[in-house]
Design an enzyme around this catalytic site. Structure first.
Site, short mmCIF file in Angstrom:
data_model
loop_
_atom_site.label_atom_id
_atom_site.label_comp_id
_atom_site.label_asym_id
_atom_site.label_seq_id
_atom_site.Cartn_x
_atom_site.Cartn_y
_atom_site.Cartn_z
N ASP A 1 0.85 -1.05 0.12
CA ASP A 1 0.01 0.01 -0.03
C ASP A 1 0.92 1.22 0.14
OD1 ASP A 1 -1.75 1.96 0.44
OD2 ASP A 1 -2.87 0.92 1.55
N LYS B 1 -1.69 9.78 0.39
CA LYS B 1 -1.59 11.10 1.06
C LYS B 1 -0.20 11.37 1.85
CE LYS B 1 -6.46 11.34 1.10
NZ LYS B 1 -7.71 11.54 1.78
#
Length: 240
Positions: A145, A149
């Protein structure tokens, strides 16, 4: 997704007890018949318990052989293919997603593989508690992952602390192999690993290696290639 060292603050200003961010995010998923078979029949044979001291994997596999550990194998297609293609090597997969664990074990049962074992718990715990130092020939981390952000970057698993943990577990000359399909994360991993002591980048130009033949191409990756998406592979070798 690595540990966070932030201490949450309650509305009254008092610090809550520290909560460690694990190396994964739990995702719900329905179980197919094959996946359930894998868990029911393969689980007792191939899922290893979380230990309190380093595991003797030579005893687990009944031999001494080159050993690879993969963190976050997803549905297990690549790991299954690699284990089937290299019966002379031993493979350990770590994944918390139950349908993925079931799918991999169903494949292990179907193909009759003997060189693959699984942990269904946090990879950081597995490395810290179960894997002896200087015992792995290779550690693979494919498509983790990226936590896009900026405020979530601290959750990324590839951090200097994690790189040091991996280095300790690798044998001298062992390889940490990473892959991502998001270029900013590839650049980030390259920056972290280049700063991590005790490693040598195997790329001739000091950046990324060509896609290694031993890493199977997933359906997701093939679809990305058709759309013009890139994949970046990094290989860092333990040098001391």
């Amino acid at each position: 997704m690595t540990e966070s060292h932030d201490t949450p603050i309650t509305p009254d200003g008092e610090a809550r007890p520290h909560r460690r961010i694990k190396s994964f995010v739990m995702r719900a998923g329905r179980m197919t018949e094959g996946q359930q078979r894998g868990l029911d029949q393969g689980g007792p044979l191939y899922i290893l318990p979380l230990a309190d001291s380093p595991v003797d994997y030579d005893q687990v596999f009944g031999r001494s052989a080159p050993r690879t550990l993969e963190i976050g194998f997803g549905m297990g297609h690549s790991l299954l293919e690699m284990a089937a293609a290299a019966p002379e090597q031993d493979f350990i997969g770590v994944e918390v997603h139950r349908p993925g664990v079931g799918a991999l074990l169903n494949g292990v049962l179907t193909q009759g593989l003997k060189n693959l074992r699984v942990y269904d718990c946090d990879a950081i715990e597995v490395l810290n508690r179960c894997v002896a130092d200087n015992s792995l020939d290779r550690l693979m981390l494919f498509f983790p992952d990226p936590w896009h952000k900026a405020r979530h970057h601290k959750r990324r698993i590839v951090q200097l602390e994690f790189a040091e943990l991996v280095r300790r577990k690798l044998k001298p000359g062992g390889v940490f192999h990473m892959a991502t399909d998001w270029e900013p994360y590839a650049e980030y991993m390259l920056e972290v690993m280049s700063a991590a002591p005790g490693y040598r980048n195997r790329a001739a130009d000091g950046t990324y290696v060509p896609r290694p033949e031993e890493r199977p191409i997933t359906k997701f990756e093939r679809r990305g290639e058709r759309l013009g998406h890139g994949v970046w592979d990094l290989k860092f070798e333990k040098v001391d």
